[in-house]
Write a protein that holds these residues in place. Structure first.
Motif, PDB file in Angstrom:
ATOM      1  N   ASP A  84       0.481  -1.402  -0.027  1.00  0.00           N
ATOM      2  CA  ASP A  84      -0.098  -0.215   0.387  1.00  0.00           C
ATOM      3  C   ASP A  84       1.191   1.071  -0.213  1.00  0.00           C
ATOM      4  N   SER A  85       2.063   0.990   0.288  1.00  0.00           N
ATOM      5  CA  SER A  85       2.670   2.318   0.771  1.00  0.00           C
ATOM      6  C   SER A  85       3.199   3.051  -1.035  1.00  0.00           C
ATOM      7  N   ALA A  86       2.001   4.154  -0.867  1.00  0.00           N
ATOM      8  CA  ALA A  86       2.248   5.180  -2.488  1.00  0.00           C
ATOM      9  C   ALA A  86       2.061   6.060  -2.081  1.00  0.00           C
ATOM     10  N   VAL A  87       1.517   7.355  -3.587  1.00  0.00           N
ATOM     11  CA  VAL A  87       0.994   8.404  -3.083  1.00  0.00           C
ATOM     12  C   VAL A  87      -0.061   8.709  -3.571  1.00  0.00           C
ATOM     13  N   TYR A  88      -1.002   9.281  -2.390  1.00  0.00           N
ATOM     14  CA  TYR A  88      -2.837   8.883  -2.482  1.00  0.00           C
ATOM     15  C   TYR A  88      -3.261  10.087  -3.304  1.00  0.00           C
ATOM     16  N   PHE A  89      -3.973   9.877  -3.533  1.00  0.00           N
ATOM     17  CA  PHE A  89      -4.593  11.741  -4.664  1.00  0.00           C
ATOM     18  C   PHE A  89      -6.322  11.369  -4.801  1.00  0.00           C
ATOM     19  N   CYS A  90      -6.321  12.440  -4.050  1.00  0.00           N
ATOM     20  CA  CYS A  90      -8.238  13.150  -4.123  1.00  0.00           C
ATOM     21  C   CYS A  90      -7.975  13.998  -5.472  1.00  0.00           C
ATOM     22  N   ALA A  91      -9.052  13.313  -6.044  1.00  0.00           N
ATOM     23  CA  ALA A  91      -9.281  13.834  -7.406  1.00  0.00           C
ATOM     24  C   ALA A  91     -10.921  14.575  -7.178  1.00  0.00           C
ATOM     25  N   ASP A  92     -11.461  15.847  -8.001  1.00  0.00           N
ATOM     26  CA  ASP A  92     -13.002  15.357  -7.952  1.00  0.00           C
ATOM     27  C   ASP A  92     -12.970  16.075  -9.091  1.00  0.00           C
ATOM     28  N   THR A  93     -14.154  16.027  -9.793  1.00  0.00           N
ATOM     29  CA  THR A  93     -15.261  16.381 -11.096  1.00  0.00           C
ATOM     30  C   THR A  93     -16.507  16.770 -11.104  1.00  0.00           C
ATOM     31  N   LYS A  94     -17.215  16.819 -11.563  1.00  0.00           N
ATOM     32  CA  LYS A  94     -18.741  17.268 -11.768  1.00  0.00           C
ATOM     33  C   LYS A  94     -18.939  16.740 -13.258  1.00  0.00           C
ATOM     34  N   GLU A  95     -20.220  16.286 -13.402  1.00  0.00           N
ATOM     35  CA  GLU A  95     -21.102  15.410 -14.695  1.00  0.00           C
ATOM     36  C   GLU A  95     -21.152  15.841 -15.047  1.00  0.00           C
ATOM     37  N   GLY A  96     -20.764  15.979 -16.736  1.00  0.00           N
ATOM     38  CA  GLY A  96     -20.819  16.584 -17.863  1.00  0.00           C
ATOM     39  C   GLY A  96     -19.518  17.316 -18.401  1.00  0.00           C
ATOM     40  N   TYR A  97     -18.624  17.313 -17.316  1.00  0.00           N
ATOM     41  CA  TYR A  97     -17.436  18.293 -16.603  1.00  0.00           C
ATOM     42  C   TYR A  97     -15.822  17.620 -17.032  1.00  0.00           C
ATOM     43  N   GLN A  98     -15.111  17.466 -18.328  1.00  0.00           N
ATOM     44  CA  GLN A  98     -14.524  16.856 -18.422  1.00  0.00           C
ATOM     45  C   GLN A  98     -12.724  16.781 -17.439  1.00  0.00           C
ATOM     46  N   LYS A  99     -12.520  17.574 -16.815  1.00  0.00           N
ATOM     47  CA  LYS A  99     -11.777  18.528 -15.842  1.00  0.00           C
ATOM     48  C   LYS A  99     -11.673  17.682 -15.111  1.00  0.00           C
ATOM     49  N   VAL A 100     -10.908  16.348 -14.212  1.00  0.00           N
ATOM     50  CA  VAL A 100     -10.603  16.310 -12.989  1.00  0.00           C
ATOM     51  C   VAL A 100      -9.589  17.270 -12.594  1.00  0.00           C
ATOM     52  N   THR A 101      -9.631  16.980 -11.629  1.00  0.00           N
ATOM     53  CA  THR A 101      -8.697  17.811 -10.683  1.00  0.00           C
ATOM     54  C   THR A 101      -8.047  17.012  -9.541  1.00  0.00           C
ATOM     55  N   PHE A 102      -6.744  17.082  -9.209  1.00  0.00           N
ATOM     56  CA  PHE A 102      -6.534  16.776  -8.737  1.00  0.00           C
ATOM     57  C   PHE A 102      -5.563  17.292  -7.435  1.00  0.00           C
ATOM     58  N   GLY A 103      -5.649  16.644  -5.970  1.00  0.00           N
ATOM     59  CA  GLY A 103      -5.533  17.004  -4.791  1.00  0.00           C
ATOM     60  C   GLY A 103      -4.041  16.983  -4.704  1.00  0.00           C
ATOM     61  N   THR A 104      -3.467  18.072  -3.481  1.00  0.00           N
ATOM     62  CA  THR A 104      -1.306  17.979  -3.337  1.00  0.00           C
ATOM     63  C   THR A 104      -1.292  16.269  -3.236  1.00  0.00           C
ATOM     64  N   GLY A 105      -1.671  15.477  -2.552  1.00  0.00           N
ATOM     65  CA  GLY A 105      -1.321  13.946  -2.854  1.00  0.00           C
ATOM     66  C   GLY A 105      -0.543  13.793  -1.348  1.00  0.00           C
ATOM     67  N   THR A 106      -0.671  12.425  -0.781  1.00  0.00           N
ATOM     68  CA  THR A 106      -0.156  11.685   0.146  1.00  0.00           C
ATOM     69  C   THR A 106       0.626  10.744   0.186  1.00  0.00           C
ATOM     70  N   LYS A 107       2.095  10.750   0.950  1.00  0.00           N
ATOM     71  CA  LYS A 107       2.682   9.638   0.488  1.00  0.00           C
ATOM     72  C   LYS A 107       2.418   8.788   1.695  1.00  0.00           C
ATOM     73  N   LEU A 108       2.046   7.740   1.074  1.00  0.00           N
ATOM     74  CA  LEU A 108       2.512   6.831   2.048  1.00  0.00           C
ATOM     75  C   LEU A 108       3.094   5.564   2.922  1.00  0.00           C
ATOM     76  N   GLN A 109       3.613   6.059   4.191  1.00  0.00           N
ATOM     77  CA  GLN A 109       4.767   5.250   4.238  1.00  0.00           C
ATOM     78  C   GLN A 109       4.512   3.636   5.407  1.00  0.00           C
ATOM     79  N   VAL A 110       4.621   2.406   4.664  1.00  0.00           N
ATOM     80  CA  VAL A 110       3.996   1.764   5.274  1.00  0.00           C
ATOM     81  C   VAL A 110       5.211   0.836   6.311  1.00  0.00           C
ATOM     82  N   ILE A 111       5.138   0.880   7.977  1.00  0.00           N
ATOM     83  CA  ILE A 111       6.724   0.201   8.325  1.00  0.00           C
ATOM     84  C   ILE A 111       6.307  -1.305   8.315  1.00  0.00           C
ATOM     85  N   PRO A 112       7.207  -1.439   8.121  1.00  0.00           N
ATOM     86  CA  PRO A 112       6.951  -3.572   8.148  1.00  0.00           C
ATOM     87  C   PRO A 112       7.335  -4.286   9.872  1.00  0.00           C
TER      88      PRO A 112
END
Lengths: 112, 111
Positions: A84-112
């Motif tokens: 699961d270690s990765a950078v996670y982004f939320c994104a938003d858009t609206k119906e009928g609208y092609q533009k998808v806007t991404f948030g800043t991103g959060t890096k998830l580090q999993v400690i074994p």
């Protein structure tokens, strides 16, 4: 989401624990929200989505929560694994609208 | 079979040069995008095409010119490269609202 951060937030989680990644979006007209996972050296990959007429949606080990009142989105990952270690982004858009806007991103580090 | 493929994966060039990045998708999607990802991982949309027609052009300098010869291809040409153009450029395609399929990126380094 709109990016306003100057750095990439990092969340460190012990393997097996649950992870919660938060995101704030700014466009109150958005009605569709998506979480993406980006592993190192790869492009972002779709994880889960939610429409504005819902406040919770569950997938396999992942749950997305939407609070439209405060324009907040969260991604919960159950029993976090090293993969699961990765950078996670939320994104938003609206119906009928092609533009998808991404948030800043959060890096998830999993400690074994 | 790679769904969205872009070439080259790495591009190192001098300031002032002109370069192109190619993208192809075999998913049959109608919409294709170019995104730019900076060193802080911020993803910003540049262009979007729907069935070969430009529908989004996000305040990108006119040194950047996209071209879609058919709905499966979206190429990006950059003239007079500048240091600030250094980034990872991602091509993506979609058919359903908001669900984008990304290529593996082109890391552009301008020296």
């Amino acid at each position: 989401g709109e990016s306003v951060g100057l750095h990439l937030p990092t969340l460190s989680v012990q393997e097996g624990d649950n992870s919660i990644i938060n995101c704030a979006y700014s466009n109150s007209a958005s009605d569709y929200f998506i979480w993406y996972k980006q592993e190192s050296g790869k492009g972002p990959q779709f994880i889960i989505d939610i429409r504005s007429n819902m406040d919770k949606r569950q997938g396999q080990r992942v749950t997305v929560l939407l609070n439209k009142t405060v324009k907040h989105l969260s991604l919960q990952i159950a029993a976090t694994q090293p993969g699961d270690s990765a950078v996670y982004f939320c994104a938003d858009t609206k119906e009928g609208y092609q533009k998808v806007t991404f948030g800043t991103g959060t890096k998830l580090q999993v400690i074994p | 079979d790679t769904a969205v493929s872009q070439t080259p994966k790495y591009l190192v060039t001098q300031m002032g040069n002109d370069k192109s990045i190619k993208c192809e998708q075999n998913l049959g999607h109608d919409t294709m995008y170019w995104y730019k990802q900076d060193s802080k991982k911020f993803l910003k949309i540049m262009f979007s095409y729907n069935n070969k027609e430009l529908i989004i052009n996000e305040t990108v300098p006119n040194r950047f010119s996209p071209k879609s010869p058919d709905k499966a291809h979206l190429n990006l040409h950059i003239n007079s490269l500048e240091l600030g153009d250094s980034a990872v450029y991602f091509c993506a395609s979609s058919q359903d609202l908001g669900k984008l399929f990304f290529g593996s990126g082109t890391q552009l380094s301008v020296l």
